[in-house]
Design a protein around this motif. Structure first.
Motif, PDB file in Angstrom:
ATOM      1  N   THR A   1     -23.251  40.712 -31.698  1.00 34.84           N
ATOM      2  CA  THR A   1     -22.008  39.974 -31.950  1.00 34.84           C
ATOM      3  C   THR A   1     -22.080  38.597 -31.304  1.00 34.84           C
ATOM      4  N   THR A   2     -22.570  38.544 -30.075  1.00 34.42           N
ATOM      5  CA  THR A   2     -22.687  37.259 -29.377  1.00 34.42           C
ATOM      6  C   THR A   2     -23.689  36.356 -30.077  1.00 34.42           C
TER       7      THR A   2
ATOM      8  N   ARG B   1     -22.981  30.896 -35.435  1.00 35.45           N
ATOM      9  CA  ARG B   1     -21.789  30.310 -36.066  1.00 35.45           C
ATOM     10  C   ARG B   1     -21.408  28.982 -35.406  1.00 35.45           C
ATOM     11  N   ASP B   2     -21.538  28.922 -34.063  1.00 33.73           N
ATOM     12  CA  ASP B   2     -21.132  27.736 -33.314  1.00 33.73           C
ATOM     13  C   ASP B   2     -22.232  26.679 -33.214  1.00 33.73           C
TER      14      ASP B   2
ATOM     15  N   GLN C   1     -24.399  36.331 -33.246  1.00 33.07           N
ATOM     16  CA  GLN C   1     -23.752  35.838 -34.470  1.00 33.07           C
ATOM     17  C   GLN C   1     -22.807  34.680 -34.150  1.00 33.07           C
ATOM     18  N   ARG C   2     -22.086  34.783 -33.040  1.00 30.79           N
ATOM     19  CA  ARG C   2     -21.174  33.703 -32.647  1.00 30.79           C
ATOM     20  C   ARG C   2     -21.946  32.453 -32.240  1.00 30.79           C
ATOM     21  N   LEU C   3     -23.059  32.649 -31.551  1.00 32.15           N
ATOM     22  CA  LEU C   3     -23.880  31.497 -31.166  1.00 32.15           C
ATOM     23  C   LEU C   3     -24.394  30.768 -32.408  1.00 32.15           C
TER      24      LEU C   3
ATOM     25  N   GLN D   1     -22.770  44.216 -28.468  1.00 28.15           N
ATOM     26  CA  GLN D   1     -22.336  42.990 -27.795  1.00 28.15           C
ATOM     27  C   GLN D   1     -23.388  41.893 -27.948  1.00 28.15           C
TER      28      GLN D   1
ATOM     29  N   ARG E   1     -22.434  34.902 -23.460  1.00 26.29           N
ATOM     30  CA  ARG E   1     -22.870  33.807 -24.328  1.00 26.29           C
ATOM     31  C   ARG E   1     -23.913  32.938 -23.624  1.00 26.29           C
TER      32      ARG E   1
END
Length: 177
Positions: free
Chosen positions: A42-43, A49-50, A45-47, A39, A4
């Motif tokens: 996915t990371t 999202r956050d 997308q999370r970044l 990876q 991340r």
């Protein structure tokens, strides 16, 4: 290593797409495990999202359309905080080599032969890393990564030497039968 934060660090230089981030990661961290594309995405997308990264449009550059990402101000703040934190020394050191020595003693194996074979494997890897870092034109990131790995392998070798010298005592402690 925090994927991340590494991706946020790579985004700090400007907007990028996942393919470019993966390539730059693998170039800048040559001794690290290469990132899988899944990876990376996915990371990312999370970044998003956050709220630490956001989509910055798309770019086709003559090929398939790629989503561009950029770090947000919150992402830059989190990256700065993470980069400034002292990495605490590990409270517990998992040592697979030690575990195998103990298991070898418990199972009636030959821990001394195991340590010799492990030492040979470490020495072979050290020769590979030394060749890599002394290759003419080797970039500094590769040299520094190789140096880091070499120092860890050297510490392992010193530990193996000490352990081999103490095998009789260790065997008596582990298997007092």
């Amino acid at each position: 290593m925090s994927t991340r934060h590494i991706l946020l660090g790579l985004l700090a230089t400007g907007p990028s797409h996942g393919y470019d981030l993966k390539r730059r990661h693998d170039e800048r961290f040559p001794q690290a495990r290469p990132l899988a594309y899944g990876q990376v995405y996915t990371t990312l997308q999370r970044l998003v999202r956050d709220g630490l990264a956001e989509v910055d449009g798309t770019d086709s550059d003559g090929g398939p359309e790629r989503t561009m990402y950029r770090a947000t101000d919150d992402g830059a703040r989190e990256l700065a905080q993470w980069a400034g934190e002292i990495a605490p020394p590990a409270p517990f050191v998992t040592n697979e080599i030690f575990a195998k020595v103990v298991v070898s003693i418990l199972s009636g194996g030959d821990p001394e032969a195991y340590l010799r074979a492990q030492r040979a494997a470490h020495m072979a890897r050290m020769r590979e890393l030394t060749a890599l870092k002394t290759t003419p034109g080797a970039d500094l990131a590769s040299v520094l990564s190789a140096d880091y790995a070499l120092n860890h392998l050297d510490a392992d070798l010193r530990w193996m030497t000490t352990t081999a010298a103490r095998l009789t005592t260790l065997t008596a402690e582990v298997d007092p039968a």
